[in-house]
Enzyme design. Sequence first.
Site, short mmCIF file in Angstrom:
data_model
loop_
_atom_site.label_atom_id
_atom_site.label_comp_id
_atom_site.label_asym_id
_atom_site.label_seq_id
_atom_site.Cartn_x
_atom_site.Cartn_y
_atom_site.Cartn_z
N LYS A 14 36.30 42.86 40.71
CA LYS A 14 36.52 43.92 39.71
C LYS A 14 35.96 43.54 38.34
O LYS A 14 35.29 44.33 37.71
CB LYS A 14 38.02 44.14 39.43
CG LYS A 14 38.87 44.61 40.53
CD LYS A 14 40.23 45.03 39.99
CE LYS A 14 41.11 43.91 39.49
NZ LYS A 14 41.79 43.08 40.42
N ARG A 89 49.06 49.17 38.08
CA ARG A 89 49.33 48.31 39.24
C ARG A 89 50.46 48.87 40.09
O ARG A 89 50.78 48.31 41.13
CB ARG A 89 49.78 46.92 38.77
CG ARG A 89 48.66 46.02 38.28
CD ARG A 89 48.22 45.06 39.30
NE ARG A 89 48.04 43.66 39.14
CZ ARG A 89 47.13 42.98 38.47
NH1 ARG A 89 46.35 43.56 37.64
NH2 ARG A 89 47.01 41.69 38.58
N ARG A 123 37.55 29.77 42.59
CA ARG A 123 37.29 30.29 41.26
C ARG A 123 37.58 29.24 40.19
O ARG A 123 38.58 28.52 40.27
CB ARG A 123 38.23 31.49 41.07
CG ARG A 123 37.97 32.39 39.95
CD ARG A 123 38.34 33.79 40.30
NE ARG A 123 39.77 34.07 40.14
CZ ARG A 123 40.26 35.31 40.15
NH1 ARG A 123 39.47 36.34 40.31
NH2 ARG A 123 41.53 35.50 40.01
N ARG A 156 42.62 28.85 37.12
CA ARG A 156 43.68 29.65 36.53
C ARG A 156 44.99 29.19 37.15
O ARG A 156 45.04 28.90 38.33
CB ARG A 156 43.47 31.13 36.88
CG ARG A 156 42.72 31.90 35.82
CD ARG A 156 42.34 33.27 36.27
NE ARG A 156 43.45 34.08 36.75
CZ ARG A 156 43.34 35.39 37.03
NH1 ARG A 156 42.18 36.00 36.86
NH2 ARG A 156 44.36 36.08 37.47
N ARG A 167 50.48 37.89 44.89
CA ARG A 167 49.67 38.96 44.29
C ARG A 167 49.12 39.91 45.36
O ARG A 167 49.06 41.12 45.15
CB ARG A 167 48.55 38.37 43.44
CG ARG A 167 49.05 37.97 42.06
CD ARG A 167 48.38 36.73 41.54
NE ARG A 167 46.99 36.92 41.19
CZ ARG A 167 46.11 35.93 41.10
NH1 ARG A 167 46.47 34.69 41.37
NH2 ARG A 167 44.88 36.18 40.75
P1 AMP Z 1 44.63 39.83 36.59
O1 AMP Z 1 43.75 39.11 35.64
O2 AMP Z 1 44.38 41.32 36.62
O3 AMP Z 1 44.63 39.20 37.97
O4 AMP Z 1 46.12 39.68 36.03
C1 AMP Z 1 46.71 38.40 35.91
C2 AMP Z 1 48.24 38.53 35.84
O5 AMP Z 1 48.61 39.31 34.69
C3 AMP Z 1 48.88 39.26 37.03
O6 AMP Z 1 49.09 38.41 38.15
C4 AMP Z 1 50.19 39.73 36.38
O7 AMP Z 1 51.11 38.66 36.25
C5 AMP Z 1 49.73 40.13 34.98
N1 AMP Z 1 49.28 41.55 34.95
C6 AMP Z 1 48.02 42.00 34.70
N2 AMP Z 1 47.96 43.35 34.75
C7 AMP Z 1 49.23 43.76 35.04
C8 AMP Z 1 49.83 45.03 35.25
N3 AMP Z 1 49.13 46.17 35.16
N4 AMP Z 1 51.17 45.07 35.55
C9 AMP Z 1 51.90 43.94 35.63
N5 AMP Z 1 51.39 42.71 35.46
C10 AMP Z 1 50.08 42.60 35.16
#
Ligand code: AMP
Length: 211
Positions: A14, A89, A123, A156, A167
């Site tokens: 993404k 989400r 990653r 990360r 996730r």
């Molecule tokens: P990402 O970089 O999109 O994988 O997001 C990393 C982490 O941020 C996720 O595993 C969640 O803990 C938090 N996070 C990001 N976007 C959201 C969202 N829309 N709702 C809830 N938690 C989020």
Amino acid sequence: MRKYIIMGVQGCGKGTQAKMLKDAYDLVHISVGDIFRWNIQAHTKLAARIKRIMAAGELVGDEVVEEIVRRRLDEHDWNYGFILDGFPRNRRQAEFFLESYDIDAVIQIDVPDRVVMDRIQARRLCEKCGLDYNLMFHRPANAGTCDVCGGKLIQRSDDNESAITSRLKDYHEKTAPILELFKKKELVVVTDGTKKPDEIQADIRRQLRLT
Ligand code: AMP
């Protein structure tokens, strides 16, 4: 004005596709995960509330997320449009969003779980400049070191097996069902995320009728 949401399991590409669209069409790329990671690095008040949740691969509370998205969109620096990455989400976030904003399309990147599991574990991220690497397809010239700034490459904290499993589970249980909501409005374009990044981008542009 172009307003898009990009969706798919973690590690589906993404972020890469959103950045390619952003550069080509002058869109603002809004990644809630990036905003959270910036807060953690800058040790803000918000960081204390979200650090543990993120490291475990769990979802941050809806109120916090909605506030972050509202504030970011209220900056109105998106003259040519925006691309939202990692939001919404779940159903509540999708309904919150659709109450105030409309959208031109939702881009869904389709990749099987077993493929993303391998990709995510490979990653790496430069701790200094934030550049992304992947030990499977984009290796640094010197192991563990950023090609651009010489910073140290790290994983990360949520890219470990148990956080990834959590996730993926959240994605299938909470995020995938909201695609149905968008499909009813005929907004979803689906692309095969196992192809090469340039091919995926070309397919997205073709489906969105962008030239
Ligand atoms: P990402 O970089 O999109 O994988 O997001 C990393 C982490 O941020 C996720 O595993 C969640 O803990 C938090 N996070 C990001 N976007 C959201 C969202 N829309 N709702 C809830 N938690 C989020």
